[in-house]
Design an enzyme around this catalytic site. Sequence first.
Site, PDB file in Angstrom:
ATOM      1  N   GLN A  72     -29.104  34.953  -6.386  1.00 16.86           N
ATOM      2  CA  GLN A  72     -30.422  35.858  -5.779  1.00 16.86           C
ATOM      3  C   GLN A  72     -31.467  34.203  -5.638  1.00 16.86           C
ATOM      4  O   GLN A  72     -32.339  35.467  -5.337  1.00 16.86           O
ATOM      5  CB  GLN A  72     -30.828  37.417  -6.291  1.00 16.86           C
ATOM      6  CG  GLN A  72     -29.493  38.296  -5.710  1.00 16.86           C
ATOM      7  CD  GLN A  72     -29.016  38.311  -4.779  1.00 16.86           C
ATOM      8  OE1 GLN A  72     -29.642  38.217  -4.612  1.00 16.86           O
ATOM      9  NE2 GLN A  72     -27.774  38.686  -5.282  1.00 16.86           N
ATOM     10  N   SER A  73     -31.207  33.719  -5.080  1.00 18.43           N
ATOM     11  CA  SER A  73     -32.041  32.608  -4.769  1.00 18.43           C
ATOM     12  C   SER A  73     -32.172  32.730  -3.290  1.00 18.43           C
ATOM     13  O   SER A  73     -31.713  32.720  -2.085  1.00 18.43           O
ATOM     14  CB  SER A  73     -31.598  31.080  -5.242  1.00 18.43           C
ATOM     15  OG  SER A  73     -32.202  30.384  -4.018  1.00 18.43           O
ATOM     16  N   ASN A  74     -33.832  33.777  -3.543  1.00 20.31           N
ATOM     17  CA  ASN A  74     -34.331  32.885  -1.686  1.00 20.31           C
ATOM     18  C   ASN A  74     -33.728  31.361  -1.200  1.00 20.31           C
ATOM     19  O   ASN A  74     -33.990  31.224   0.237  1.00 20.31           O
ATOM     20  CB  ASN A  74     -35.548  33.372  -1.898  1.00 20.31           C
ATOM     21  CG  ASN A  74     -35.994  34.948  -2.574  1.00 20.31           C
ATOM     22  OD1 ASN A  74     -35.672  36.004  -2.174  1.00 20.31           O
ATOM     23  ND2 ASN A  74     -36.938  34.676  -4.316  1.00 20.31           N
TER      24      ASN A  74
END
Length: 327
Positions: A72-74
């Site tokens: 879920q890396s922005n």
Amino acid sequence: MNLKNRLALANLPTKIEKLERLSKELKKNIYIKRDDQTGTEVSGNKIRKLEFAVKEALNRNCDFLITCGGIQSNHARATAAVAAKLGLGAYLVLRGEEDSDLEGNYFFDKLLGARIKFITPEEYREHRNEIMERIKDELSKEGHKAYIIPEGASNGVGSLGYYNAMLEILEQQRQMGVKFDAIVCSVGSGGTYSGLYYGNKVMKNNAVVYGINITEDKEYFVNVVESLLRELVRYAGEEIEIDRNNIDIIDGYAGLGYAISRPEEIEFIKHLAQLEGIILDPVYTGKAMYGLVQEIKKGTFDKHDNILFIHTGGIFGWNTVQRSMIR
Ligand SMILES: *Cc1c(COP(=O)(O)O)cnc(C)c1O
């Protein structure tokens, strides 16, 4: 210092708002800088760093961006969006397992056409940089020239994005007629904090820059920030005095660990949403602002009049588990 080596990719300046009702509740002036509104596809803090990192990639004639992060890396999502926008390829090395639910940031990574390789948490911790180097070699056999952006774009060039943000804050406080004497951000890979700290020192501004770590501990991040500051000095060329005792990392709010939420954090996010109409994220800003409020209540900020919290974004990072904690 040369801040011209930058692509204009973010919607800047981001606005600063006073949180009127939270300020009343805590009897303290609290402001928020809306770096969650730097864009839509590129929203959040990472685009400020990418403005400088991707410029360097283009200067080196690269046609592929490689980076890494959690599923879920922005940062990975913002990199995928920038790559698509500039007609470059994106290759993301993500910690975790392929998720058939296509949630949040991972969904956008796919939609934006990034190539993705999943690796285990152990491979990520020990070998992510070698893995990215190997991908760079593979891409080179395909005729591409790739540029590797480290986790969170937190290196000398990337952190310049938050040096630039500090200049923006100084201009805004002049226009607003307010002096922010405490500037607070969450700390994940350290580039945001280091850039703000560096800007504060170089500009001889006397605010205290606080970072609230959302993973690991204080000792870990004082080391990370110290080495990032040295890299920034080398990169930007402006000397500052680096004193470990002035690297103000507030520990105690990582809770159950990276991207795992406690009920009190989720309750706080809900409270702020209903109080101010602002949505924080559960991984970074929710934990950090929860921490800030606890510390204000404890008196840690008694010496400060005007506190500026940086909303670094992350709205796409809400996962099913965290969403199910909202009642
Ligand atoms: C990456 C990130 C942070 C942390 O910033 P670092 O520069 O990595 O310390 C904070 N908030 C959000 C939403 C992020 O995506």
